[in-house]
Motif scaffolding. Sequence first.
Motif, PDB file in Angstrom:
ATOM      1  N   UNK A  33       1.015  -1.181  -0.122  1.00 22.91           N
ATOM      2  CA  UNK A  33       0.431  -0.232  -0.074  1.00 22.91           C
ATOM      3  C   UNK A  33       0.614   1.602   0.120  1.00 22.91           C
ATOM      4  N   UNK A  34       2.083   1.399   0.705  1.00 20.53           N
ATOM      5  CA  UNK A  34       3.070   2.534   0.378  1.00 20.53           C
ATOM      6  C   UNK A  34       4.043   2.428   1.311  1.00 20.53           C
ATOM      7  N   UNK A  57      11.550  -2.002  -3.962  1.00 16.46           N
ATOM      8  CA  UNK A  57      10.634  -0.335  -4.122  1.00 16.46           C
ATOM      9  C   UNK A  57      11.030  -0.065  -2.657  1.00 16.46           C
ATOM     10  N   UNK A  58      12.708   1.326  -2.196  1.00 12.09           N
ATOM     11  CA  UNK A  58      12.990   1.231  -0.482  1.00 12.09           C
ATOM     12  C   UNK A  58      13.637   2.205  -0.877  1.00 12.09           C
ATOM     13  N   UNK A  59      13.660   2.276   0.469  1.00 13.08           N
ATOM     14  CA  UNK A  59      14.931   2.985   0.720  1.00 13.08           C
ATOM     15  C   UNK A  59      16.192   2.535   0.886  1.00 13.08           C
ATOM     16  N   UNK A  60      17.329   3.248   0.682  1.00 15.99           N
ATOM     17  CA  UNK A  60      18.810   2.831   0.287  1.00 15.99           C
ATOM     18  C   UNK A  60      19.058   1.802   0.824  1.00 15.99           C
ATOM     19  N   UNK A 101      16.893   1.739  10.513  1.00 13.98           N
ATOM     20  CA  UNK A 101      16.450   1.623   9.158  1.00 13.98           C
ATOM     21  C   UNK A 101      17.081  -0.043   9.594  1.00 13.98           C
TER      22      UNK A 101
ATOM     23  N   UNK B 306      10.072   5.282  -7.965  1.00 19.16           N
ATOM     24  CA  UNK B 306      11.261   5.193  -7.085  1.00 19.16           C
ATOM     25  C   UNK B 306      11.462   6.062  -5.782  1.00 19.16           C
ATOM     26  N   UNK B 307      12.090   5.817  -4.887  1.00 17.32           N
ATOM     27  CA  UNK B 307      12.392   6.247  -3.177  1.00 17.32           C
ATOM     28  C   UNK B 307      13.251   7.171  -3.270  1.00 17.32           C
ATOM     29  N   UNK B 309      15.438   8.577  -0.814  1.00 16.20           N
ATOM     30  CA  UNK B 309      16.619   8.548  -0.404  1.00 16.20           C
ATOM     31  C   UNK B 309      16.946   8.005  -1.664  1.00 16.20           C
ATOM     32  N   UNK B 352       0.867   8.930   0.092  1.00 12.39           N
ATOM     33  CA  UNK B 352       2.229   8.615   0.444  1.00 12.39           C
ATOM     34  C   UNK B 352       2.694   8.439   0.014  1.00 12.39           C
ATOM     35  N   UNK B 353       2.864   7.452  -1.156  1.00 15.85           N
ATOM     36  CA  UNK B 353       3.936   6.600  -2.256  1.00 15.85           C
ATOM     37  C   UNK B 353       4.281   8.157  -3.384  1.00 15.85           C
ATOM     38  N   UNK B 356       6.793  10.200  -1.413  1.00 10.14           N
ATOM     39  CA  UNK B 356       8.002   9.214  -1.173  1.00 10.14           C
ATOM     40  C   UNK B 356       9.179   9.503  -1.717  1.00 10.14           C
ATOM     41  N   UNK B 357       8.070  10.006  -3.168  1.00  9.11           N
ATOM     42  CA  UNK B 357       9.791  10.083  -3.923  1.00  9.11           C
ATOM     43  C   UNK B 357       9.778  10.732  -4.881  1.00  9.11           C
TER      44      UNK B 357
END
Lengths: 137, 397
Positions: A33-34, A57-60, A101, B306-307, B309, B352-353, B356-357
């Motif tokens: 969802x998010x 898909x996500x942070x580094x 993290x 894409x995120x 960070x 939010x998606x 965050x992009x």
Amino acid sequence: MSYRPQVIDHLVRPRNVGELAEPDGSGESGDAACGDIARFSVGVRENVLAEVRYKVYGCAACIAAGSALAELVEGEGLLEAARRSRADLEDALGGPLPEGKEHALTLVVDALHKAFEDYWDRLAGEVLVEGYRGADG
Amino acid sequence: MESRVYLDHAATTPLDGRVRDALVSHLGEPRANPSSLHGLGTAAREVVEEAREAVARLTGASPREILFTGGGTESDALAVLGLARAAVAADPARRHLVVSAVEHSAVRKAAEHLESTGYRVTWLGVDGHGLVDPRELSQALRPETALAAVMWANNEVGTVQPVEELARVCREQEVPFHCDAVQAVGHLPVDVTEVPVSTLAFTGHKFYGPSGVGALYVRDGVELAPVSFGGGQERGLRSGTEDVAGIAALGAAARLAAGEREEWARRERELRDRLVRGATAIPGVELNGHPAERLPNNAHLAVEGVEAESLVLFCDASGYAIGKGSACASAGEPAGGEHKASPVLAAMGQDERRAFSAVRVTVGKDNTPEEIDGFLEAFSGAVAQLRELSPLYAGRG
């Protein structure tokens, strides 16, 4: 908060990116969802993890953890790979991730374990394993 | 990794060489307290007052209307808390604030603090571009409103508010109006003779001056209560020995901005437009904020799939320093706290998606078109690679 060079290296040169066209098992974790999402697909030959591909898909930290985990377990025996823990992954990334993290480790290890579950279930032709949590479980 | 090209000027600007000279020369002088009676003290006082005149000239103020503070955040806190306390001292019923939903956390959290102590706050919404509607402000004001606060230009998406109209609405209804102009001063014409703000906050390090030194404009006749106490410096509204070298440097930056702002803004706008054109040519990349009413240096980009960070660090590894588009609402809160987007993009109706992009790319007077072109190449490469990695973007790139 800053990342170790090993994390940045996995981020900008991620290993084993992609999805197998005909995987022997695949698994996904995260919150579609998010939040962050990880997907692993594995190819198994004679109980060896011959091929591992991942997408994140996500942070580094999530991207780097996926890359490091795929690199770590590819070529390992299936049970050896299934025993890999978050601590092993942390070592592969050069040490602990920045505070806040740590979820990245759980995200990718969960996705890989779900791929194993899927493989074993397919092998048995039924739902044999559910909720397998790996070495950390 | 060292970044070679700096594109994060909304976070802070490099110190201009001429400002650095002023700073260093005053650091090197014999130190004296501007409040001391001896000749050295008097000389230090003169340095402070000359800087005050320069800062006043930049904003159309009288020197006596300028207070020096420890930066933008402190100026905002002094204005919001100081106006609120002065209002409630004059009339205990005046415990209502009107604050826009897109304020910098310096204003937002000061208002939330007052809310937690019994004030009521009406949070003003914005449209999809981040604009406050002056009619909504007008309808939100009540006889017991202690102050209204709307920023000049947004620090995230760069949208410039109709401040003149907003300030007039408040003046007509006799409600003090605070404006956080931290992103605006030095980039847009900010003139308090044209815009009837009551208080206006800004800081040196957003226009090539020093960090740790800010200013608060307080219009003559506006009642402001102090929020710190001590030696009574700055008309009793900001006690504490003045940072003479820092103030001198802020004065130097103000003199530069007064003479060169138009040229800076022209260059910034050209570079920004080049950047936005190039970036939005990539499928799934869109500009956030108002297309026209925006800061000349700000490109705020939503990058589908894409995120932020990862994208920021990827660009950093290629030699380009840019910012995340959504100031993390949980920054500074205990580790493991919920990962949340800032309220700005949420107030603009974004999920939010998408929040965050977003990345924020902010150019400066010394960037070049070649740097922008180099960035666009690195950026499009990074976006393509991260999309290839993303399970959410499969088969869409």
